[in-house]
Design a protein around this motif. Sequence first.
Motif, short mmCIF file in Angstrom:
data_model
loop_
_atom_site.label_atom_id
_atom_site.label_comp_id
_atom_site.label_asym_id
_atom_site.label_seq_id
_atom_site.Cartn_x
_atom_site.Cartn_y
_atom_site.Cartn_z
N THR A 98 39.35 45.95 57.26
CA THR A 98 38.20 45.63 56.40
C THR A 98 37.16 44.90 57.25
OG1 THR A 98 39.72 45.31 54.53
CG2 THR A 98 37.46 44.49 54.26
N VAL A 99 35.91 45.38 57.18
CA VAL A 99 34.84 44.75 57.95
C VAL A 99 33.68 44.45 57.00
CG1 VAL A 99 33.30 44.90 59.94
CG2 VAL A 99 35.46 46.19 59.94
N LEU A 100 33.26 43.20 56.98
CA LEU A 100 32.14 42.79 56.14
C LEU A 100 31.07 42.21 57.04
CD1 LEU A 100 31.05 42.08 53.26
CD2 LEU A 100 32.22 39.90 53.51
N TRP A 101 29.85 42.73 56.93
CA TRP A 101 28.78 42.31 57.84
C TRP A 101 27.56 41.84 57.07
CZ3 TRP A 101 25.22 46.10 60.94
CH2 TRP A 101 24.36 45.36 61.76
N ASN A 102 27.10 40.65 57.40
CA ASN A 102 25.85 40.15 56.82
C ASN A 102 25.04 39.43 57.88
OD1 ASN A 102 24.29 37.72 55.74
ND2 ASN A 102 24.50 38.99 53.93
N GLY A 103 23.85 39.95 58.16
CA GLY A 103 22.92 39.28 59.07
C GLY A 103 22.91 39.88 60.45
N PRO A 104 21.73 40.30 60.93
CA PRO A 104 21.61 40.91 62.26
C PRO A 104 22.04 39.95 63.37
CG PRO A 104 19.56 41.15 61.00
CD PRO A 104 20.45 40.26 60.20
N MET A 105 22.48 40.54 64.49
CA MET A 105 22.98 39.75 65.63
C MET A 105 21.85 39.17 66.47
SD MET A 105 26.32 39.80 65.57
CE MET A 105 25.96 39.41 63.87
N LEU A 151 36.91 40.42 48.73
CA LEU A 151 37.25 39.02 48.52
C LEU A 151 38.66 38.83 47.96
CD1 LEU A 151 34.02 37.40 47.06
CD2 LEU A 151 34.83 37.48 49.41
N SER A 152 39.07 39.71 47.05
CA SER A 152 40.32 39.46 46.33
C SER A 152 41.53 40.11 46.99
CB SER A 152 40.20 39.92 44.88
OG SER A 152 40.03 41.32 44.85
N SER A 153 41.36 41.30 47.54
CA SER A 153 42.53 41.96 48.13
C SER A 153 42.14 42.82 49.33
CB SER A 153 43.22 42.83 47.07
OG SER A 153 42.26 43.69 46.46
N PRO A 154 41.57 42.19 50.36
CA PRO A 154 41.16 42.98 51.52
C PRO A 154 42.38 43.49 52.28
CG PRO A 154 41.01 40.64 52.01
CD PRO A 154 41.37 40.74 50.56
N ARG A 155 42.24 44.67 52.85
CA ARG A 155 43.27 45.12 53.79
C ARG A 155 43.05 44.35 55.09
NH1 ARG A 155 42.93 50.91 55.07
NH2 ARG A 155 40.72 50.75 54.54
N HIS A 156 44.12 43.87 55.69
CA HIS A 156 44.02 43.09 56.93
C HIS A 156 44.33 43.97 58.13
CE1 HIS A 156 43.48 39.05 55.20
NE2 HIS A 156 44.12 39.56 54.17
N PRO A 157 43.82 43.63 59.31
CA PRO A 157 42.92 42.52 59.61
C PRO A 157 41.56 42.65 58.90
CG PRO A 157 43.81 43.50 61.64
CD PRO A 157 44.19 44.41 60.53
N PHE A 158 41.09 41.51 58.40
CA PHE A 158 39.79 41.42 57.74
C PHE A 158 38.86 40.64 58.66
CE2 PHE A 158 37.56 39.33 53.80
CZ PHE A 158 36.37 39.99 54.11
N VAL A 159 37.84 41.34 59.14
CA VAL A 159 36.88 40.72 60.07
C VAL A 159 35.52 40.63 59.39
CG1 VAL A 159 35.60 41.09 62.23
CG2 VAL A 159 38.06 41.51 62.15
#
Length: 397
Positions: A313-320, A186-194
Amino acid sequence: MKKTVRDLTDDQLRGKRALVRADFNVPLDENCNITDDTRIRAAIPTLKFLLEKGARPIVLSHLGRPKGKPTAKYSLQPVADRLEKLVGVPVNFVETTDTDEAMKASHDLPQGEILLLENTRFLGGEETNDERLSRSLAELGDLFVNDAFGAAHRAHASTAGICEHLRPAVAGLLMERELDYLGRALSSPRHPFVAILGGSKISGKIDVIEALLPKVDALLIGGAMACTFYRAMGLETGKSLVEEDRVDMARELLDKAGTRIILPHDAMVAPGIDSPQSARAVAKDEIGVGDAMLDIGPKTAESYARAIASAKTVLWNGPMGVFETPPFDRGTRTIADAMAAATGNGATTIVGGGDSAAAVAQAGLSEKMSHVSTGGGASLEFLEGKPLPGVEALDDK
Ligand code: ADP
Ligand code: MG
């Protein structure tokens, strides 16, 4: 920044009763067998750290929803047995929590052993954050260690209230790791942040979408929440799960997000969850009135996988999709595979959410993620930017 067990001096630990709030809220089958011990394993680094420092761990946890009174099927006894096998030192179990018996056991606990007390939610004052209960729990230890990230979004006696009466109050190693990974995203993600969001309901995740939108380069949508967005765009959604009362909100989010919200361009549909043999892929504007969208389509899965491959940076929440029922697990599986590969290429990959974590475990890929959060609700609230009472109450660095 909050203090952690590693900030304590040897003198603050040696011989001391370290009261540890763990999250042993594990899934059980009808016979009270533990079906997944991930959360028990996750607490072990902190327990071992304390044992190595000569502290005497006295562990508190909740399990299930016993509603303030002792309920046999929610006893922590099976957890005590499993913990003993996993940690390799004796685990003493006392069938009460804030009693003289528990107090005596805490004082009598030899170095090199662990004491687990009974389910904190057997006590009426736990969920009301009762002052008197907080005070009596505090007497069980000489210091407090909160390692229960999964319970940190609740202001309960054993997570928040207790800190008023027991210092030092510090984070355990699991708590530290959770806050570190989610906090940095949230505070300092490496980009691209998906970020990839899915699951059954958009309603529980609107605040997360709002909070993530200004931070991400792309927000990829899957799961049933995609259908609510489709409806907002005026597309036919047939028998798909749509939250009618959130359609306006979905439209507002789309207007606000511009091109940063990305929706599936194809879908796996079937007449229903019980007819997987009729599953077929269609374009997003070809969903029929008799179809339910049960997964993202193969083209979408491939393009999401490419977006993940190019992210740092990849953040995943919730099945597709309805990953519990093949073939509707394919989209979820493709995301999990793409994230595992991205980790190997140096990206930071984070999975939050109980069902997403289960899907990753089912695919055997948990070890291939940078971090799989043990807290479903807590990780969502943290990502929404809400303060977690169980964390706020701890000592600052
Ligand atoms: P998490 O626990 O990872 O946060 P959620 O609880 O929000 O995830 O959502 C998980 C559930 O969403 C799963 O049970 C899955 O079957 C369901 N789901 C995903 N996609 C769909 C869909 N298209 N239609 C109906 N249910 C879906
Ligand atoms: Mg869930």
